[in-house]
Design an enzyme around this catalytic site. Structure first.
Site, short mmCIF file in Angstrom:
data_model
loop_
_atom_site.label_atom_id
_atom_site.label_comp_id
_atom_site.label_asym_id
_atom_site.label_seq_id
_atom_site.Cartn_x
_atom_site.Cartn_y
_atom_site.Cartn_z
N HIS A 101 0.82 -1.23 0.00
CA HIS A 101 0.00 0.00 0.00
C HIS A 101 0.85 1.28 0.00
CE1 HIS A 101 -3.59 -2.34 0.44
NE2 HIS A 101 -3.26 -2.81 1.63
N ASP A 133 -2.45 -10.69 -2.27
CA ASP A 133 -3.01 -10.18 -1.02
C ASP A 133 -4.49 -9.86 -1.25
OD1 ASP A 133 -1.98 -8.65 1.74
OD2 ASP A 133 -3.72 -7.67 0.82
N HIS A 175 -6.14 -7.39 -0.47
CA HIS A 175 -6.38 -5.98 -0.79
C HIS A 175 -5.59 -5.58 -2.03
CE1 HIS A 175 -6.79 -6.44 3.65
NE2 HIS A 175 -7.91 -5.77 3.43
N ASP A 203 -4.29 -12.89 3.44
CA ASP A 203 -5.49 -12.41 4.13
C ASP A 203 -6.77 -12.67 3.35
OD1 ASP A 203 -4.56 -10.55 2.31
OD2 ASP A 203 -4.54 -8.86 3.70
N TYR A 259 -3.60 -12.15 8.75
CA TYR A 259 -3.78 -11.70 10.13
C TYR A 259 -4.35 -12.73 11.09
CZ TYR A 259 -2.86 -7.54 7.49
OH TYR A 259 -2.27 -6.64 6.63
C1 SP5 Z 1 -0.98 -5.20 3.97
C2 SP5 Z 1 -2.44 -5.22 4.25
O1 SP5 Z 1 -3.07 -6.27 4.18
N1 SP5 Z 1 -3.00 -4.09 4.62
C3 SP5 Z 1 -4.38 -4.09 4.92
C4 SP5 Z 1 -4.80 -2.74 5.30
C5 SP5 Z 1 -6.28 -2.73 5.47
N2 SP5 Z 1 -6.62 -2.33 6.76
C6 SP5 Z 1 -7.94 -1.79 6.78
C7 SP5 Z 1 -8.59 -2.19 8.04
C8 SP5 Z 1 -10.01 -1.75 8.07
C9 SP5 Z 1 -10.58 -1.91 9.42
N3 SP5 Z 1 -10.46 -3.23 9.90
C10 SP5 Z 1 -11.54 -3.62 10.77
C11 SP5 Z 1 -11.18 -3.40 12.19
C12 SP5 Z 1 -12.33 -3.76 13.02
N4 SP5 Z 1 -11.96 -3.76 14.39
ZN ZN Z 2 -4.09 -7.17 2.69
#
Ligand code: SP5
Ligand code: ZN
Length: 358
Positions: free
Chosen positions: A175, A211, A213, A299, A337
């Site tokens: 990112h 990934d 995302h 993920d 994660y």
């Molecule tokens: C490297 C990678 O996988 N980065 C991912 C970044 C996305 N993070 C966004 C998280 C959005 C909120 N997550 C929910 C939390 C609820 N407690």
């Molecule tokens: Zn990711």
């Protein structure tokens, strides 16, 4: 995993990658525990060690390898911001134990005015950091730098003739763009590895990003270039998923890079069949590249708390086989994660790559 499926596969690692402790993330205004924790790297390292991988130390590389991808101002910011934060009143007077911005110079705020570099630390943060999820603390820089060195060491190994090298990068990178960080990423380890392969004389590089995302930072790095192709299968950013503003199917590259970018957004709940069809489509489009950089996030897995794609461990193994079939692979750790399954998912993917029939 008790078999020696990864015997001989180099896993590049630095203990410094454990030193980054973001201590949570601010999501929708509230400080939460966060999922990008040091334990992620520990469980991956344990699984790969059990599978027989050859743990290889990350070697230091010069800053030029970073500035070949990133604006030197971003690198300097990341290197110094924690010390600057600590020297100010933020920790002692305000109780702010990590670096996190609160004002962002969006196009709408600037409304045509030129970008400034505010002298106050808290005013300047939004120039480089585009979200509230990507905190900086003591040890962050050492981990960020070590992750980039791990990716560069893995690229060296593949440039030197290895068929597969894996960099256990933490923090992740995809990112992070040329002058911006966010999404738990600071420097773009995969983009730095891809550029290093080009510098080492590899003709055409393809970055395949699995990934969950979209890797907006990697896409931005190579968007106008024909020599580094980028392709990604990810959960549809338009369906409510990070990074929200990039990763759409109509982003195909620009100028000399026209056609050298491929996004395959997937619906929540897609599962193995649809996800593997997308990975196969990426592989078909990447075929002919002289080396592959695999942005290896896991993920998209069934149990992962950060995405709804529901891919199985066997799906990851099969994706690895498809990718390993294309040519030499530098695999770079991105997201993933779910601590109980994380190590097995990475091992499954690398096993697929290692056993692909070239
Ligand atoms: C490297 C990678 O996988 N980065 C991912 C970044 C996305 N993070 C966004 C998280 C959005 C909120 N997550 C929910 C939390 C609820 N407690
Ligand atoms: Zn990711």
């Amino acid at each position: 995993m008790t078999t020696q499926d990864l015997a001989g596969t180099p896993v590049v690692w630095s203990e410094d990658c454990l030193r980054h402790e973001p201590d949570g993330e601010v999501w929708l205004g509230v400080w939460e525990p966060g999922t990008e924790v040091p334990e992620r790297a520990r469980v991956i390292l344990a699984a790969l060690t059990t599978a027989g991988a050859a743990i290889t130390p990350a070697r230091p590389h010069p800053d030029e390898a970073l500035s070949a991808v990133h604006d030197p101002e971003l690198i300097a910011h990341l290197r110094t911001i924690w010390e600057e934060w600590q020297a100010g009143p933020y920790v002692t007077e305000h109780g702010r134990r990590r670096v996190v911005p609160y004002v962002f110079p969006t196009e709408g705020l600037l409304a045509g005015l030129r970008m400034r570099s505010p002298t106050s630390t808290h005013g300047r943060l939004g120039r480089f950091c585009y979200d509230t999820m990507t905190l900086v603390g003591p040890g962050s820089w050492e981990a960020i730098r070590a992750a980039a060195d791990a990716a560069l060491t893995a690229a060296d190994l593949v440039a030197g003739g290895e068929r597969l090298a894996y960099a256990l990068c933490r923090p992740p990178g995809h990112h992070a763009g040329p002058a911006a960080y966010g999404g738990s990423c600071y420097l773009n380890n995969a983009a730095i590895a891809a550029q290093a392969l080009r510098t080492a004389g590899v003709g055409r590089v393809a970055v395949i990003d699995i990934d969950a995302h979209h890797g907006n930072g990697t896409q931005a790095t190579f968007y106008d270039r024909a020599d580094v192709w980028y392709g990604s299968a990810h959960v549809d950013p338009g369906a409510g998923w990070f990074p929200h503003y990039a990763g759409y199917a109509d982003e195909r590259g620009t100028g000399p890079g026209q056609g050298a970018n491929l996004n395959l957004p997937l619906a929540p709940g897609t599962g193995d069949e649809g996800w593997l069809a997308a990975v196969a489509e990426l592989c078909a489009a990447a075929r002919g590249a002289d080396a592959i950089v695999l942005s290896l996030g896991v993920d998209a897995a069934e149990a992962d708390p950060e995405s709804p794609l529901r891919v199985s461990a066997d799906g990851y193994r099969r994706a690895g086989e498809l990718i390993g079939d294309l040519g030499p692979v530098v695999a770079v750790q991105e997201g993933g994660y779910d601590l109980p399954t994380l190590g097995g998912l990475v091992a499954a993917t690398l096993t697929g790559v290692a056993h692909a029939s070239l």
